[in-house]
Design an enzyme around this catalytic site. Structure first.
Site, mmCIF file in Angstrom:
data_model
loop_
_atom_site.group_PDB
_atom_site.id
_atom_site.type_symbol
_atom_site.label_atom_id
_atom_site.label_comp_id
_atom_site.label_asym_id
_atom_site.label_seq_id
_atom_site.Cartn_x
_atom_site.Cartn_y
_atom_site.Cartn_z
ATOM 1 N N HIS A 90 -6.669 9.537 13.742
ATOM 2 C CA HIS A 90 -7.880 9.501 12.673
ATOM 3 C C HIS A 90 -7.938 10.482 11.615
ATOM 4 O O HIS A 90 -8.604 10.556 10.893
ATOM 5 C CB HIS A 90 -9.070 9.561 13.687
ATOM 6 N N HIS A 115 -9.946 20.230 11.475
ATOM 7 C CA HIS A 115 -9.378 18.919 11.054
ATOM 8 C C HIS A 115 -9.716 18.716 9.482
ATOM 9 O O HIS A 115 -10.542 19.458 9.121
ATOM 10 C CB HIS A 115 -9.616 17.878 11.973
ATOM 11 N N HIS A 117 -10.825 15.487 6.495
ATOM 12 C CA HIS A 117 -11.286 14.228 5.969
ATOM 13 C C HIS A 117 -10.457 14.123 4.534
ATOM 14 O O HIS A 117 -10.619 15.046 3.782
ATOM 15 C CB HIS A 117 -12.482 14.106 6.182
ATOM 16 N N GLU A 129 -17.041 14.215 3.437
ATOM 17 C CA GLU A 129 -17.723 13.413 4.317
ATOM 18 C C GLU A 129 -19.446 14.030 3.747
ATOM 19 O O GLU A 129 -20.250 13.028 3.443
ATOM 20 C CB GLU A 129 -17.816 13.691 5.901
ATOM 21 N N HIS A 142 -13.266 20.663 8.472
ATOM 22 C CA HIS A 142 -14.202 21.048 9.522
ATOM 23 C C HIS A 142 -13.324 21.978 10.487
ATOM 24 O O HIS A 142 -12.450 21.820 10.899
ATOM 25 C CB HIS A 142 -14.338 19.726 10.159
ATOM 26 N N THR A 224 -19.117 13.487 13.466
ATOM 27 C CA THR A 224 -19.108 12.325 12.353
ATOM 28 C C THR A 224 -18.179 11.324 12.855
ATOM 29 O O THR A 224 -17.984 10.368 11.828
ATOM 30 C CB THR A 224 -18.560 13.158 11.108
#
Length: 394
Positions: A90, A115, A117, A129, A142, A224
């Site tokens: 992910h 991590h 995104h 996000e 994050h 999230t």
């Protein structure tokens, strides 16, 4: 019910439990059959009223003067122990030691992991996000922490309302390379497929954060990703962090969400959740709304055009004033020259002799004749007086 019926019922229940466990562990995705729209069907908290991420409308935030700057503790004291970098299918994850933590929050929070995104490298707008005034960034970092003051570990804390604290850092692209992010990006080629891990040299985690840790937005939200527990105290920094376009492209195109054994390779892209409704929640700001106001591109363009028009107008006015002053100066000089050519006495008036009274010519002639007559009479009288008197003969 006979033994065969009981066996069939237990078998069906077993498959249901197995399927549910599989969904909770690995099967959810951002798009597709088990995409974001279906998360709440399998993870009830994903349909809650305090979900993340959100769109931060800066004019609707509430200034809270009690919000002090976030204080990273131990972020730069990484020591000699390497970090573990992994691809979980992910996102890309770095596990952090618990002795790293955060100050400036209501409780002491210990670090768990960080991590990223990102989007897909295409023309579509998206990647982060959280959004600010409807505008998304190119990516988002994050850093996850748990409340180690109240709970023994992340598993116990993540289901509690006050259990987690996450830092959100919006990432934008520019021309310059960000060396701090190379500590992660340079090793992505070693974890291209899901479930792969690699040890990387430890580095200063604080170098990934913005310089200004005192300007941020704070609200209560959730994870999230599934299971979407509503247990996160969010801190989204106002200042963006910049990386190069090449660094973003590496992030967007080098990883797969599929395992190495799978024949069909699926790029790991668009791993961000869409913004969720605030549902009467309040987003607090550590700085006043006016000083933190974000301007849209249209507003910026209007301001620039207004400033340019103002400068042009000011230049025209100044030019008109200068020309007017020059005109009156030239007019004054021309007046002086004309007057001086007419009469020099107008300039040197103090040296001009007083005018003599004029006498008519006939009067002058009569006066001269009278003077001559008087002079002749006087001359004759003087001669008579000077001559001797005549003597008489006896």
């Amino acid at each position: 019910m006979d033994s065969l019926g009981i066996f069939i019922l237990l078998t069906l229940k077993f498959f249901q439990w197995t399927a549910a466990a599989s969904v909770e562990e690995t099967s959810w995705t951002y798009t597709g059959l088990l995409g974001q729209a279906e998360w709440s069907d399998h993870f009830p908290d994903c349909g809650g009223t305090s979900q993340s991420p959100v769109d931060v409308i800066t004019t609707q935030t509430k200034y809270d003067p009690s919000l002090i700057p976030v204080v990273p503790r131990g972020y730069s004291q990484h020591g000699n122990q390497p970090f573990t970098l992994s691809n979980d299918g992910h996102t890309v994850v770095i596990e952090l030691p618990e002795w790293m933590g955060l100050g400036g929050l209501p409780w002491l929070f210990s670090a768990v992991q960080l991590h990223l995104h990102w989007g897909n490298g295409g023309p579509s707008d998206g990647g982060s996000e959280h959004t600010i005034n409807g505008q998304s960034a190119d990516a988002e970092l994050h850093v996850v922490h748990y409340n180690s003051e109240l709970y023994p570990n992340i598993s116990a804390a993540m289901t509690q309302k006050d259990g987690l604290a996450v830092l959100g850092i919006l990432i934008v692209t520019g021309e310059e390379t960000n060396p701090a992010f190379n500590n992660i990006l340079n090793y992505l080629s070693r974890i291209r497929h899901a479930d792969q891990k690699v040890l990387i040299p430890a580095f200063d985690v604080q170098s990934l954060l913005p310089k200004n840790l005192g300007r941020y937005y704070r609200y209560n939200g959730s994870l999230t990703t599934p299971p979407c527990y509503q247990s996160v105290l969010w801190t989204v920094f106002h200042e963006r962090v910049q990386i190069s376009k090449a660094q973003l492209m590496k992030m967007e195109t080098i990883l797969y969400s599929s395992n190495a054994e799978e024949s069909e390779k699926m790029l790991l892209q668009d791993n961000y959740r869409v913004t969720q409704p605030l549902n009467h929640r309040v987003v607090f700001a550590s700085f006043s709304a006016e000083s933190g106001k974000e301007l849209s591109s249209g507003e910026v363009t209007a301001i620039v055009i207004g400033v340019m028009c103002g400068c042009v107008g000011l230049a025209v006015i100044i030019r008109f004033i200068v020309k007017t002053i020059r005109f009156f100066k030239l007019l004054h000089l021309e007046t002086v020259v004309v007057n001086s050519s007419t009469s020099s006495w107008d300039i040197l008036h103090n040296n001009r002799p007083a005018p003599m009274p004029r006498i008519n010519e006939p009067e002058k002639t009569n006066e001269k004749k009278q003077d001559l007559a008087l002079n002749s009479t006087s001359e004759a009288e003087r001669k008579e007086e000077s001559s001797p008197s005549p003597q008489t003969e006896p």
